[in-house]
Design an enzyme around this catalytic site. Structure first.
Site, PDB file in Angstrom:
ATOM      1  N   CYS A 212       0.836  -1.193   0.000  1.00 43.71           N
ATOM      2  CA  CYS A 212       0.000   0.000   0.000  1.00 43.71           C
ATOM      3  C   CYS A 212       0.879   1.255   0.000  1.00 43.71           C
ATOM      4  O   CYS A 212       1.798   1.364   0.810  1.00 43.71           O
ATOM      5  CB  CYS A 212      -0.887  -0.041   1.241  1.00 43.71           C
ATOM      6  SG  CYS A 212      -1.868   1.435   1.473  1.00 43.71           S
ATOM      7  N   CYS A 215       0.083   3.228   3.616  1.00 37.89           N
ATOM      8  CA  CYS A 215       0.540   2.740   4.931  1.00 37.89           C
ATOM      9  C   CYS A 215       1.619   1.674   4.851  1.00 37.89           C
ATOM     10  O   CYS A 215       2.185   1.293   5.865  1.00 37.89           O
ATOM     11  CB  CYS A 215      -0.651   2.246   5.746  1.00 37.89           C
ATOM     12  SG  CYS A 215      -1.272   0.643   5.183  1.00 37.89           S
ATOM     13  N   CYS A 234      -6.435  -2.505   0.814  1.00 38.21           N
ATOM     14  CA  CYS A 234      -5.461  -2.564   1.906  1.00 38.21           C
ATOM     15  C   CYS A 234      -6.196  -2.914   3.196  1.00 38.21           C
ATOM     16  O   CYS A 234      -7.059  -2.155   3.639  1.00 38.21           O
ATOM     17  CB  CYS A 234      -4.736  -1.232   2.054  1.00 38.21           C
ATOM     18  SG  CYS A 234      -3.679  -1.185   3.521  1.00 38.21           S
ATOM     19  N   CYS A 237      -5.429   0.136   6.044  1.00 34.25           N
ATOM     20  CA  CYS A 237      -5.938   1.514   6.004  1.00 34.25           C
ATOM     21  C   CYS A 237      -7.140   1.663   5.080  1.00 34.25           C
ATOM     22  O   CYS A 237      -7.622   2.757   4.845  1.00 34.25           O
ATOM     23  CB  CYS A 237      -4.828   2.482   5.596  1.00 34.25           C
ATOM     24  SG  CYS A 237      -4.431   2.433   3.845  1.00 34.25           S
ATOM     25  N   ASP A 360      -3.495 -20.789 -32.339  1.00 30.62           N
ATOM     26  CA  ASP A 360      -2.887 -21.696 -33.311  1.00 30.62           C
ATOM     27  C   ASP A 360      -1.418 -21.329 -33.523  1.00 30.62           C
ATOM     28  O   ASP A 360      -1.126 -20.233 -34.005  1.00 30.62           O
ATOM     29  CB  ASP A 360      -3.667 -21.588 -34.628  1.00 30.62           C
ATOM     30  CG  ASP A 360      -3.164 -22.555 -35.676  1.00 30.62           C
ATOM     31  OD1 ASP A 360      -3.728 -22.551 -36.782  1.00 30.62           O
ATOM     32  OD2 ASP A 360      -2.198 -23.304 -35.401  1.00 30.62           O
TER      33      ASP A 360
HETATM   34 ZN   LIG Z   1      -2.810   0.900   3.481  1.00 33.51          ZN
END
Ligand SMILES: [Zn+2]
Length: 465
Positions: A212, A215, A234, A237, A360
């Site tokens: 994230c 955070c 996340c 957060c 193919d």
């Molecule tokens: Zn976060």
């Protein structure tokens, strides 16, 4: 017209003619000269754009996206300034404006579509006032590992912070873009694909270890399209995909791309999930500019991908060419190109039969693979991989390469490592669509690691291979 602007244009235009005569497609030189004569040349010429300048940046897809946008704007009958691929520094952008400008009479344009590298954004924003900045995505592996935005992301955010009247057009499926609106204070519009399990996406293999940006906690993925793009959340957060303003539904890659935005049915001769994003980005931007749906649809339907996609990397001093191949004509072209380059070569061929590649693979028997075994190519060993790597190995064997010199590997990373460790001076990596992005990622990472490592490490690494 002011005399300094006139002189910059006169000399700049002469330089454009001269560099074309000299056979240079690279177009930094005229812009550089003109900027020396009149440092304000770019900002003065930017005043000729009436409806808006759109800057296109991001790690991948900016050339394709800006080319499709230019095609839509032309289809709309609007006048356009557009810098060409390979001229995306501020000097190249200046050249594009000089080429388009009138020398004796001011010429106005509706739009400018400016493709540029992330690092160039602060400079560009000092000189011109865009209506919008489109960011396609950020692919950097060190980001994934440390979970914090790289220098490039910081740089763009900082440059945008004091420019509140620029709108952002962002990829809703890229978690690295999720906090841009909040961090920069600029209004953002988002584009993304509606949640669905798309055939041709990497389906959850690739999202491990994405963190994230707010955070630092590891993200949960409900759906993974490729790399970090997908539907994320996340757990710490509650950061998640922003609500998209332009949502694409019913994506099909058969192998050509089709999807819907509201009732607008898009069809494109392009292939591959990464191109679906490029088309969506261009269509979303065109909608944002108020261009009518039929114009957008027509332009996208007619716009053909450039032939012979190719990207060059330097790894441990070894030039390495990554080339997309998908049919006998393209394959023959690449092999013929190899015969024209002197010296021994390392060759890696990745053959997949995912939807994006075409199911193919019998086309490999129509290709002149015999060229591989000719002395002119400088190839003695061939490494094969991919879902149909064994088929390719068989084809190469029938082409005349001894079985002892053909290796099938199960994954792209070891295939690339093995290829680069070969006896050749140059590496050629030929792959079908669905392997292109993964190969590109591996090669970029290797190149970055080599650039980041101290010289001693590079030498010992070379020795240990
Ligand atoms: Zn976060």
């Amino acid at each position: 017209m002011k005399i300094r602007l006139f002189m910059a244009l006169l000399i700049g235009k002469a330089a454009v003619v001269l560099s074309r005569l000299a056979g240079n497609q690279g177009t930094d030189f005229p812009g550089r000269i003109a900027r020396r004569i009149n440092p304000a040349v770019l900002s003065e010429l930017a005043g000729n754009i009436k409806q808006g300048i759109i800057i296109v940046t991001g790690t991948n897809g900016k050339t394709t996206t800006s080319n499709i946008m230019a095609a839509i704007i032309q289809e709309n009958g609007s006048a356009l300034v557009h810098n060409q691929e390979g001229a995306n520094l501020i000097t190249g952008i200046t050249t594009a404006f000089i080429s388009a400008a009138g020398l004796f009479r001011r010429r106005y344009f509706d739009y400018a579509i400016l493709e540029t590298d992330e690092a160039n954004i602060p400079l560009l924003l000092d000189e011109i006032q865009p209506r919008a900045v489109l960011i396609t995505n950020f692919f950097r592996d060190q980001l994934d590992r440390f979970g914090e935005p790289s220098a490039a992301i910081h740089m763009i955010k900082d440059a945008l912070k004091n420019k509140r009247d620029i709108e952002l057009i962002l990829n809703a499926d890229d978690p690295f873009l999720s906090d841009f609106e909040e961090q920069t204070g600029n209004k953002a519009l988002f584009f993304g694909f509606a949640p669905a399990d798309y055939e041709g996406s990497t389906g959850g293999l690739d999202q491990m270890g994405k963190y994230c940006v707010i955070c630092g906690h590891e993200l949960d993925y409900r759906l993974s399209y490729y790399a970090q793009l997908g539907k994320y959340h996340c757990p710490s957060c509650n950061n998640k995909n922003p609500m998209a303003d332009y949502t694409a539904y019913d994506l099909r890659m058969t192998p050509e791309i089709e999807f819907k935005i509201d009732e607008m049915q898009i069809k494109s001769p392009f292939q591959g999930f990464y191109n679906a994003y490029n088309i969506l980005a261009a269509a979303a931007t065109a909608r944002y500019l108020g261009i009518d749906d039929p114009v957008i649809k027509n332009a996208i339907m007619k716009h053909q991908p450039q032939a012979g996609r190719m990207e060059k990397f330097i790894i441990n001093g070894q030039p390495c060419l990554l080339i997309l191949v998908k049919n006998p004509a393209g394959f023959n072209q690449v092999l013929t190109m190899m015969t024209r380059e002197a010296g021994p070569k390392n060759l890696f061929i990745v053959l997949n039969d995912n939807a994006a590649d075409g199911r193919d693979v019998s086309w490999i028997w129509d290709a002149d693979a015999e060229i591989i075994a000719s002395a002119d190519t400088g190839v003695t060993e061939v490494i094969c991989a991919g879902l149909r790597g064994a088929d390719m190995a068989l084809r190469v064997k029938y082409a005349g390469i001894k079985p002892d010199n053909i290796t099938i590997v199960s994954d792209l990373h070891s295939g690339i490592q093995r290829t680069l460790a070969g006896e050749g001076e140059t590496a050629y990596i030929l792959c079908t669509y669905s392997a292109l992005f993964e190969c590109q990622k591996i090669l970029s990472r290797m190149q970055e690691q080599m650039l980041a490592a101290p010289p001693e490490y590079q030498r010992s690494k070379a020795g240990s291979n």
